[in-house]
Design a protein around this motif. Structure first.
Motif, mmCIF file in Angstrom:
data_model
loop_
_atom_site.group_PDB
_atom_site.id
_atom_site.type_symbol
_atom_site.label_atom_id
_atom_site.label_comp_id
_atom_site.label_asym_id
_atom_site.label_seq_id
_atom_site.Cartn_x
_atom_site.Cartn_y
_atom_site.Cartn_z
ATOM 1 N N UNK A 1 -4.698 41.514 84.365
ATOM 2 C CA UNK A 1 -4.521 40.161 83.853
ATOM 3 C C UNK A 1 -3.346 40.087 82.885
ATOM 4 N N UNK A 2 -3.171 41.134 82.084
ATOM 5 C CA UNK A 2 -2.046 41.157 81.143
ATOM 6 C C UNK A 2 -0.720 41.079 81.873
ATOM 7 N N UNK A 3 -0.580 41.842 82.941
ATOM 8 C CA UNK A 3 0.667 41.786 83.712
ATOM 9 C C UNK A 3 0.848 40.422 84.355
ATOM 10 N N UNK A 4 -0.227 39.804 84.821
ATOM 11 C CA UNK A 4 -0.118 38.466 85.404
ATOM 12 C C UNK A 4 0.332 37.446 84.366
ATOM 13 N N UNK A 5 -0.120 37.610 83.128
ATOM 14 C CA UNK A 5 0.352 36.733 82.050
ATOM 15 C C UNK A 5 1.843 36.930 81.829
ATOM 16 N N UNK A 6 2.272 38.177 81.744
ATOM 17 C CA UNK A 6 3.696 38.464 81.527
ATOM 18 C C UNK A 6 4.547 37.922 82.674
ATOM 19 N N UNK A 7 4.062 38.078 83.887
ATOM 20 C CA UNK A 7 4.799 37.562 85.039
ATOM 21 C C UNK A 7 4.907 36.047 84.992
ATOM 22 N N UNK A 8 3.843 35.381 84.543
ATOM 23 C CA UNK A 8 3.876 33.923 84.455
ATOM 24 C C UNK A 8 4.862 33.456 83.391
ATOM 25 N N UNK A 9 4.916 34.172 82.272
ATOM 26 C CA UNK A 9 5.821 33.781 81.190
ATOM 27 C C UNK A 9 7.281 34.074 81.528
ATOM 28 N N UNK A 10 7.513 35.104 82.339
ATOM 29 C CA UNK A 10 8.884 35.514 82.666
ATOM 30 C C UNK A 10 8.958 35.885 84.145
ATOM 31 N N UNK A 11 8.872 34.898 85.036
ATOM 32 C CA UNK A 11 8.829 35.196 86.474
ATOM 33 C C UNK A 11 10.080 35.881 86.988
ATOM 34 N N UNK A 12 11.208 35.726 86.313
ATOM 35 C CA UNK A 12 12.440 36.367 86.767
ATOM 36 C C UNK A 12 12.359 37.888 86.661
ATOM 37 N N UNK A 13 11.450 38.384 85.839
ATOM 38 C CA UNK A 13 11.299 39.831 85.674
ATOM 39 C C UNK A 13 9.866 40.262 85.999
ATOM 40 N N UNK A 14 9.261 39.597 86.950
ATOM 41 C CA UNK A 14 7.883 39.911 87.332
ATOM 42 C C UNK A 14 7.783 41.325 87.897
ATOM 43 N N UNK A 15 6.663 41.975 87.609
ATOM 44 C CA UNK A 15 6.393 43.319 88.099
ATOM 45 C C UNK A 15 5.040 43.350 88.802
ATOM 46 N N UNK A 16 4.865 44.328 89.652
ATOM 47 C CA UNK A 16 3.589 44.510 90.315
ATOM 48 C C UNK A 16 2.507 44.754 89.280
ATOM 49 N N UNK A 17 1.398 44.006 89.327
ATOM 50 C CA UNK A 17 0.352 44.184 88.308
ATOM 51 C C UNK A 17 -0.247 45.583 88.341
ATOM 52 N N UNK A 18 -0.580 46.085 87.147
ATOM 53 C CA UNK A 18 -1.257 47.368 87.045
ATOM 54 C C UNK A 18 -2.676 47.246 87.623
ATOM 55 N N UNK A 19 -3.132 48.332 88.211
ATOM 56 C CA UNK A 19 -4.517 48.402 88.683
ATOM 57 C C UNK A 19 -5.056 49.759 88.243
ATOM 58 N N UNK A 20 -5.629 49.784 87.033
ATOM 59 C CA UNK A 20 -6.056 51.039 86.428
ATOM 60 C C UNK A 20 -7.560 51.198 86.518
ATOM 61 N N UNK A 21 -8.034 52.424 86.697
ATOM 62 C CA UNK A 21 -9.482 52.655 86.712
ATOM 63 C C UNK A 21 -10.073 52.486 85.333
#
Length: 324
Positions: A304-324
């Protein structure tokens, strides 16, 4: 990390899991609290830069953050409310964090605020909808709380020189700003609303009651003492009025981030906004199928944190982390 592993291997009811973990965190913190600590008067909307409020440490999970906030109810999350911060060309809009019902700015944002600061944002977080001496906030009338958000956003804009801000909210904090945008002139001052598990179409009394039991003192405020609770019940007059005639405004972008394991907003699809060109609805499990994140811990979830960052700065979006 211990808490996250346990929850991913064996999902448990929200109230039982959080009440026990938060109590344990609180008891641990009591032993380390300084005896001479004195309460700080809350000024979440009109806080003085000459008398800054105490800044709490970063946290990597909700139970520990909640426990800390029980002892430090006016704490500011690390990275937030630096009133000398000036936006950069890379991140020209300040980010205002809006917590959820029964929560407070520290418990909700002790994980995300320092990350946003580290990534170069000017970050601000307010408490609203309650007494500044209590760690349990956001129980008051939602339009009144929206007025507190309006005053806080104006203060952020005046301090930073920014024309517009981005809002990131959780639960009621993702819903209440929509009243601000529509009825209090917020659309002219806001570029993007990013909402984590918002109560956009309401939820059940069972879901809100479960949330109340997760917070020490929440039960006592539930019902008649929690105006915001009744306003968030599906089918309430408040929600009906807010959603009729269109749920969004064309000059603001909206991102909703929901989780299939939400035990408060039920069904979880109640969080989603109606499709529109300026609306993005996302589900955590679409990016991380094994994620068991639920309502209160979504603001600490790495996906969710990465999705927030991607929404705030879509030009530098990254694949969301998926951690155990």
């Amino acid at each position: 990390m211990r808490v996250r592993r346990a929850r991913r291997t064996a999902p448990r009811p929200l109230a039982a899991a959080l009440s026990g973990l938060a109590t344990a965190a609180c008891l641990a913190l009591v032993g380390t609290a300084t005896a001479g600590a004195s309460p700080v008067t809350d000024a979440s909307v009109t806080v003085s830069t000459e008398q800054p409020e105490p800044v709490g440490p970063p946290q990597d999970g909700f139970p520990a953050a909640l426990g800390y906030s029980l002892l430090h109810p006016t704490a500011v999350p690390s990275g937030a409310d630096d009133w000398a911060c000036r936006p950069t060309p890379a991140h020209p809009r300040p980010v205002v964090l809006v917590h959820g019902t029964f929560e407070n700015r520290y418990a909700n944002w002790a994980g995300l605020a320092p990350k946003l600061k580290e990534w170069g944002y000017c970050v601000f977080a307010l408490d609203y909808g309650g007494s500044g001496s209590s760690p349990v906030m956001a129980t008051g009338d939602i339009p009144t709380s929206a007025g507190q958000l309006a005053a806080f956003v104006d203060r952020v804009r005046n301090a930073t020189g920014a024309d517009r801000v981005d809002l990131v909210g959780h639960s009621q904090g993702g819903l209440m700003p929509r009243y601000y945008l529509r009825h209090l002139g917020g659309a002219a001052k806001t570029a993007h609303l990013v909402a984590l598990s918002p109560t956009n179409h309401g939820t059940s009394l069972w879901g809100l009651g479960l949330l109340a039991r997760a917070f020490p003192g929440g039960d006592a405020l539930f019902g008649d003492s929690c105006r915001a609770c009744t306003q968030q019940v599906a089918g309430s007059d408040f929600l009906t009025a807010l959603n009729e005639g269109g749920e969004t405004l064309s000059d603001v972008s909206y991102t909703v981030i929901a989780t299939r394991y939400d035990e408060v907003v039920t069904p979880y699809t109640s969080s989603l906004l109606r499709p529109a060109p300026n609306v993005v609805n996302q589900i955590v499990q679409d990016h991380c199928p094994l994620s068991l994140t639920e309502h209160t811990d979504i603001s600490y979830d790495p996906t969710a944190t990465r999705l927030v960052l991607n929404a705030l700065d879509p030009a530098h979006a990254q694949r969301p982390d998926c951690l155990p």
